[in-house]
Design an enzyme around this catalytic site. Sequence first.
Site, short mmCIF file in Angstrom:
data_model
loop_
_atom_site.label_atom_id
_atom_site.label_comp_id
_atom_site.label_asym_id
_atom_site.label_seq_id
_atom_site.Cartn_x
_atom_site.Cartn_y
_atom_site.Cartn_z
N GLN A 95 93.97 35.30 55.66
CA GLN A 95 92.74 35.91 56.15
C GLN A 95 92.93 36.62 57.49
OE1 GLN A 95 93.31 32.68 55.80
NE2 GLN A 95 92.54 31.50 57.53
N HIS A 125 83.83 41.13 58.89
CA HIS A 125 83.99 41.78 60.19
C HIS A 125 85.45 42.19 60.39
CE1 HIS A 125 85.93 38.14 61.68
NE2 HIS A 125 84.92 37.45 61.17
N THR A 131 89.02 31.95 67.48
CA THR A 131 87.83 31.24 67.93
C THR A 131 88.17 30.48 69.21
OG1 THR A 131 88.39 29.36 66.53
CG2 THR A 131 86.89 31.00 65.61
N LYS A 345 91.25 28.68 51.61
CA LYS A 345 90.09 29.46 51.20
C LYS A 345 89.65 29.10 49.78
CE LYS A 345 89.75 31.49 55.04
NZ LYS A 345 88.70 31.01 55.97
N HIS A 405 81.15 37.09 56.91
CA HIS A 405 82.38 36.38 57.27
C HIS A 405 83.24 36.13 56.03
CE1 HIS A 405 80.68 35.35 61.28
NE2 HIS A 405 79.55 35.20 60.61
#
Length: 514
Positions: A95, A125, A131, A345, A405
């Site tokens: 990702q 995005h 993060t 995922k 997202h």
Amino acid sequence: MDWIRSLFPGGRPEYTSLPEDELSAGQRRVFREHEHKRKLRLLIVAMFVTILAILGLLFIQATDGSNGRPRRLRKCDTPDLGFQCDANISHSWGQYSPYFAVPSEIDPAIPQDCELTFAQVLSRHGARDPTLGKSVQYIYLVNRIQENAERYGSGFEFLKTYKFGLGADQLTLFGERQMVNSGLQFYNRYQSLASKSVPFVRASDQNRVVVSAKNWTQGYNTALKKDESSNLPHKPLPILEISEAKGLNNTLSHGLCDAFEKGGKYSELGDSAQATYLATFAPPINARINANLPGVNLTNEDLISLMDLCPFNTVASPTGVLSPFCDLFTEEEWKLYDYYESLGKYYGYGPGNPLGPTQGVGWVNELIARLTRRPVEDHTTTNSTLDESPETFPLDRELYADFSHDNDMMGILGALGVYNGVKPLNNNTRQEPEDAGGFSAAWTVAFAARIYVEKMVCGGTKGNGEELVRILVNGRVVKPHNCEADDFGRCKLDQFVEGLEFARKGGKWGECWA
């Protein structure tokens, strides 16, 4: 990554900013000290870049010595193909890969003798910084390496003086450019509609998603201004921002299903699959890394963090210059990393999780409403106040654009049934995306990933108005498994809607509080 999870207890990990009041005093101090140093370095870098820019203007007339033409920098990211530089590894970052056009067995071009009547894009995005929680984790790792390494092997020397310069949570300049390119691509592909129709745009209201949507509209409007066939006014497109606040319905941001969100068997499936696979592929790689960094004693979990620093540092470069972290690993090792991220995922948010596809049901029911121009019928994550108003959920548009997202897109792909009939991913042995029905994290939810749903009338169907629907995931035509698709990957509209029975019946929403 048990040690870092112990720092941030709770249920399912999220790709949202970790509030500072949830960090310990020590963690806040570490990050604030890092931020102060980072801003100082950025100021110095800005001054240096300004000087280089001035020198560059003086040098711009320099030629390559053979044809008298100005030199050109390589261009890695284009609207049509996405990121193509160093593709042998950059397309294997899960990702964290920048968007790239995925190989398609079916020609993704609009078939000849077809007239488009509808197009919807659902986009992740653009590329971002890690993060906040991840940034703290990476700072600790770099500090450990520099404090404990007895020596640095060949190719590892840069780590001795490496300064962590990444921010937290925000879109990078590279990511902004990705989204501009995405808007250009969408307009150019659907020019026959875009030249006469204004798209309705929504975004989940986290900053990086909203900024991505704004940059997409900039690219879209740039293409519109160049289109001499269009008489539409050149003005900014309005963006409906949908709150991600806890407890609020939002089809672009999961968070309502307790059994899925909170600690338990569903929220741990992705981590469990990754842990199993990590134990199979990481030890030999880690042994090599530790041999080049004696005294550090990196764990298998540390190895993943070290690999993460390759894509994050690369997309921190405005033009995607490959980070030296990338050269620490081989092409084959990057494929293993990509599969590790794919497992997370698939089993964490996608079709491998019994409740994963249910999180995407609301958006799919909104898609059905848009395709059929009928009111939304849903009792899961849709916001009825918004969806019942023609101002906030119009049904008369030909173009729609939603921004979200990666994890939410995984649930939506599951609810669409895109990977139905595909054998579950093996958590011991890597599978090529082609052998997994086109699934991998990089192929589906890369930075700036995009899903197109397009509707058209073709050939003999033009007379009776029968419409055909097909789905493209990052340029790859995906044949639905729940309707009878033709050679172009298209299903008749009524069959396409009928095949979305899972979504129309609410998925497994009732199990969210079982």
